[in-house]
Scaffold this active site. Structure first.
Site, PDB file in Angstrom:
ATOM      1  N   LYS A  64       0.871  -1.182   0.000  1.00  0.00           N
ATOM      2  CA  LYS A  64       0.000   0.000   0.000  1.00  0.00           C
ATOM      3  C   LYS A  64       0.907   1.231   0.000  1.00  0.00           C
ATOM      4  O   LYS A  64       1.112   1.890   1.026  1.00  0.00           O
ATOM      5  CB  LYS A  64      -0.938  -0.042   1.212  1.00  0.00           C
ATOM      6  CG  LYS A  64      -2.093   0.924   1.129  1.00  0.00           C
ATOM      7  CD  LYS A  64      -3.106   0.638   2.240  1.00  0.00           C
ATOM      8  CE  LYS A  64      -4.066   1.787   2.460  1.00  0.00           C
ATOM      9  NZ  LYS A  64      -4.933   2.103   1.339  1.00  0.00           N
TER      10      LYS A  64
HETATM   11  C1  LIG Z   1      -6.544   0.313  -3.753  1.00  0.00           C
HETATM   12  C2  LIG Z   1      -7.291  -0.220  -2.591  1.00  0.00           C
HETATM   13  N1  LIG Z   1      -7.909  -1.402  -2.693  1.00  0.00           N
HETATM   14  C3  LIG Z   1      -8.604  -1.931  -1.672  1.00  0.00           C
HETATM   15  C4  LIG Z   1      -8.717  -1.274  -0.476  1.00  0.00           C
HETATM   16  C5  LIG Z   1      -9.473  -1.896   0.662  1.00  0.00           C
HETATM   17  O1  LIG Z   1      -8.589  -2.365   1.632  1.00  0.00           O
HETATM   18  P1  LIG Z   1      -8.997  -2.455   3.158  1.00  0.00           P
HETATM   19  O2  LIG Z   1     -10.234  -3.275   3.215  1.00  0.00           O
HETATM   20  O3  LIG Z   1      -7.847  -3.121   3.807  1.00  0.00           O
HETATM   21  O4  LIG Z   1      -9.221  -1.067   3.633  1.00  0.00           O
HETATM   22  C6  LIG Z   1      -8.096  -0.034  -0.312  1.00  0.00           C
HETATM   23  C7  LIG Z   1      -8.167   0.688   0.964  1.00  0.00           C
HETATM   24  O5  LIG Z   1      -7.243   0.647   1.738  1.00  0.00           O
HETATM   25  C8  LIG Z   1      -7.362   0.503  -1.387  1.00  0.00           C
HETATM   26  O6  LIG Z   1      -6.765   1.696  -1.274  1.00  0.00           O
END
Ligand SMILES: Cc1ncc(COP(=O)(O)O)c(C=O)c1O
Length: 314
Positions: free
Chosen positions: A149
């Protein structure tokens, strides 16, 4: 920031920090919910683990352990007296030199907390959102690692989000480099047809979402079959239900894609069942059988909590 509590207005970094120029940061987004047993962070350890995974991929070493950073998150929430908030831990390359090579730049960290309601709007959770397939695709796997991330990945996410916003949509769905469904700009996606849930696998350029993992677990517990399988774009249009998952977006139904109505054009029954289960879990209304909640106040720091309550009522 780096071990100190800093007022919001003083939380600054140098303009020469490497991250400002080259996207050399990794971050998390978690939520603290105001449960009947007190404020609790949902899946804090999993978020912190993903943060350190993201950092490792970019060869960033931070001088606190995941357990110490986890404690710092709880300290920051207590210092702000929040009962519910969004949590943004961030590790980034600070200032030393401005070559692309980041190794001489110190790895610094900050934790931001603020109150943040429904990400896709107040109606979104109940009525669903209208979205488009983005003309911007996700990065190929050997270009930008989607499992990390990284702040750099959100240059791509911004292109998707800006295009969708200017076209009057709440979100865009990005395809992977082969043209299969990947995810939203900041959400994973689930497709429901004939009572079976399908979500794209990690290999399809997605972030391994923590809410995605929660939904897979809860849906199976509710008796649904869940598949992690590549999703062709056109299967979205003929789905019975489609929904997004994410810490910010929580579980948001999608009611149309490219102006094609999904199912009945409103939140479907399976989405609603999973939403209900999800909100019961995050709000501590059902037993926390998976150990997903970390309470902000424990026996050890109960006196701080009493101080919070007193200051709120005085
Ligand atoms: C690109 C992306 N995909 C998916 C998610 C969903 O991830 P999470 O459920 O861990 O927040 C996020 C958010 O963090 C994101 O930025």
């Amino acid at each position: 920031m780096d071990g100190s509590l800093v007022d919001w207005s003083d939380a600054k970094i140098h303009i020469g920090a490497h991250v400002v120029h080259y996207g050399s940061g990794v971050f998390e987004g978690a939520r603290c919910y105001d449960t009947e047993q007190g404020p609790a962070v949902f899946r804090l350890d999993t978020h912190i683990r993903r943060l350190y995974d993201s950092a490792k991929i970019y060869r960033m070493d931070y001088n606190l352990s995941p357990a110490e950073l986890q404690d710092a998150v709880l300290d920051t929430i207590r210092a702000n007296h929040y009962r519910a908030c969004y949590i943004r831990p961030l590790m980034y390359r600070g200032y030393d030199s401005l070559g692309v090579n980041p190794f001489s730049c110190p790895v610094e960290a900050a934790i931001l907390v603020w109150e943040w309601g429904a990400y896709l709007g107040d109606d979104a959770l109940e009525r669903g959102v209208d979205v488009q397939i983005s003309s911007w695709g996700r990065g190929a796997p050997n270009r930008f690692p989607s499992v990390s991330k990284s702040t750099a990945n959100y240059a791509n996410a911004q292109l998707i989000k800006m295009e969708a916003t200017l076209n009057g949509y709440a979100e865009g769905i990005a395809l992977d480099p082969r043209g299969f469904v990947s995810e939203g700009s900041g959400q994973n996606i689930f497709v429901v047809r004939d009572n079976i849930l399908t979500t794209p696998p990690l290999a399809d350029s997605i972030l391994p979402g923590i809410t995605r993992d929660v939904v897979i677990t809860l849906a199976k517990e509710l008796g649904f079959m869940v598949k992690e399988e590549t999703v062709p774009r056109e299967t979205l249009y003929i789905a019975d239900e489609v929904f997004f998952t994410g810490t910010a977006a929580e579980i948001s139904p999608v009611r149309s894609i490219d102006k094609i109505s999904i199912g009945g054009g409103s939140r479907g029954p399976i989405t609603e069942a999973i939403q209900n289960q999800f909100f019961d879990v995050v709000n501590g209304r059902t037993q926390d059988t998976h150990g997903w909640l970390t309470y902000v106040y424990t026996e050890d720091n109960a006196s701080e909590r009493r101080a919070t309550v007193t200051s709120e009522t005085s």
